[in-house]
Design an enzyme around this catalytic site. Sequence first.
Site, short mmCIF file in Angstrom:
data_model
loop_
_atom_site.label_atom_id
_atom_site.label_comp_id
_atom_site.label_asym_id
_atom_site.label_seq_id
_atom_site.Cartn_x
_atom_site.Cartn_y
_atom_site.Cartn_z
N GLU A 198 -17.24 18.71 8.52
CA GLU A 198 -16.45 20.11 8.24
C GLU A 198 -17.48 20.85 7.24
OE1 GLU A 198 -12.33 19.85 6.52
OE2 GLU A 198 -12.08 21.85 6.64
N TYR B 120 -4.75 9.76 5.54
CA TYR B 120 -5.63 9.47 4.41
C TYR B 120 -4.96 8.26 3.80
CZ TYR B 120 -8.45 13.40 5.52
OH TYR B 120 -9.14 14.37 6.26
N GLN C 223 -15.33 12.05 5.95
CA GLN C 223 -16.07 12.55 6.96
C GLN C 223 -17.53 12.14 7.16
OE1 GLN C 223 -15.88 17.01 6.16
NE2 GLN C 223 -13.57 17.01 6.18
N GLU D 180 -8.26 12.70 11.90
CA GLU D 180 -8.89 12.57 10.52
C GLU D 180 -8.42 11.31 10.05
OE1 GLU D 180 -8.38 16.06 7.98
OE2 GLU D 180 -8.85 17.28 9.47
N ASN E 280 -5.50 22.94 13.82
CA ASN E 280 -5.35 21.89 12.81
C ASN E 280 -4.60 22.00 11.71
OD1 ASN E 280 -6.98 19.73 11.20
ND2 ASN E 280 -6.81 21.47 9.77
N GLU E 281 -3.67 20.87 11.72
CA GLU E 281 -2.75 20.81 10.53
C GLU E 281 -1.90 21.95 10.58
OE1 GLU E 281 -3.97 19.29 6.86
OE2 GLU E 281 -4.71 17.24 7.82
O1 AHR Z 1 -10.70 16.21 5.34
C1 AHR Z 1 -10.49 17.14 4.48
C2 AHR Z 1 -9.20 18.13 4.66
O2 AHR Z 1 -8.05 17.20 5.02
C3 AHR Z 1 -9.27 18.66 6.17
O3 AHR Z 1 -9.81 20.01 6.00
C4 AHR Z 1 -7.87 18.74 6.43
O4 AHR Z 1 -7.68 19.07 7.91
C5 AHR Z 1 -7.17 17.76 5.85
O5 AHR Z 1 -6.20 18.25 5.13
#
Ligand code: AHR
Length: 508
Positions: free
Chosen positions: A52, A260, A363, A316, A198-199
């Site tokens: 990103e 995450y 990432q 992600e 995205n999201e």
């Molecule tokens: O990876 C960082 C961010 O996390 C991304 O831009 C987003 O899609 C997510 O919330």
Amino acid sequence: MKQLLSLAALSCALVATTAPAQAAPAAQARLDLGQDAAGPAIEPAVYGHFVEHLGAGVYGGLWVGPESAIPNTRGWRNDVVQALRQVGIPVMRWPGGCFADDYDWRDGIGDPAKRPVRVNRWWGGTESNRVGTHEFMDLVEQLGSEAYLAGNMGSMPPRALSQWLEYMTADGASTLAEERRRNGREQPWKVKYVGVGNESWGCGGNMRGEYQSDLHNRYATFLNQVVRVASGDGEGNDQLVDVLMARSGKHMDALTLHYYTIPGDWSAKGAATGFDATAWARTLKSAMGIEGRIAAVSRIMDKHDPQRRIGLYVDEWGSWYDTPPGAPALHQQNSLRDALIAALSFNVFHRHTDRVRMTNIAQMVNVLQAMVLTDGPSMVLTPTYHAFDLYRPFRGAAPLRVALKTPHFRIGDVELPSVDVSAARTPDGQLVLALVNLDPKQPAQVATGLKRAARGRLLTASAIDAHNTFAQPRAVVPVPVDAKPGKDGLTLQLPPASLLVVTLAPAP
Ligand code: AHR
């Protein structure tokens, strides 16, 4: 930081035999392997990446520009590209994340000197657009990767997305193809995957599921000959998954999930290094939570798509710690703990190949759970890089059913299994085993009963937050392991806080 094992114990672990090697009593686990595949083969794209435009993820970390003194090929730094080529990058998702829904592809084509500079709304600073479509696709080709474009559904019309694709992939007399040629690229590129937003529940437009699915259907209508990826859940929202599958299932080939691993909570996530055993245990517990999320989303998908046509892309995932003051956005160190997070996640992905056909770690460089960290001309490979490298034999292999009996351990209020495992058969008939010892204090022995020798590599260190720095780039690197069967078969020795990946030759 805790001392984990003596050098003597480590050297015994390297020649794993049937005899217990460590002075501390080892946790005893038993692994029985089934002969049948537990699901479809592990897609290489399960080992995919996410890049990103944020922090030093692109500029500095990957791209230094053709005029840089740092050796590069058309702007992409040679040291990083070579390291990434070595580990193999099957697919790259780009240009966001949140950045994607504020990105106009037209800003990133044509004469670099004339490209507009935009505010990077989500991550701070400005975006020069020096890296755009042509540059990204050059990186894709240098790495031998597949392109996964994250399309803007949040702030651009559907025509912008379909024209971006036409610009990249059209041949013949199309005016957009002519424009691409004028910008220096004769042949069309191959674009395999396109993300539709995205999201969308958050930074992609704060939409309700019902509204998002109408929009998704509209945008997806104008995308041909690509895998159409719908933006899915990242907040534990089952209802969103249900709505998207019910209303948009016909118009998607994959649905995404974001997950995450955070030791604390979003307001105080926790440190990347200098943590204690309690934070270690909480973090691994959080990492293992991905399995429950994948299972829950899969169940909802099964209801709407019993044939399992639609893939679940975890596009992600990874650890997210507090960014140190003054560091570029979302920059964090990467320790042995991150290597184990990666390993536990891979093991989960292998257990769900019926749905999970792509994942993208967040990432690739210098951002969150990165493979590579850079500082000016210096580069260091992280423990996560080594975990990806150790798991290479799993790409394309058939996951096997396993029965694992493992003790559990407790730190504070967290209980975890001592051992986690994944097993698969490679296309050339080798058996590959990945074993994780989650316990930061106690070694483990895993009895397999197999009458075969194993060879592979072990990743561990003398401290649970051990990490590689520019001064000490080899603090956490894999070491070779050879293990011979004893009279009861092959027993594998795992030091505390370790990852072992071995292959076993086919039975005679
Ligand atoms: O990876 C960082 C961010 O996390 C991304 O831009 C987003 O899609 C997510 O919330």
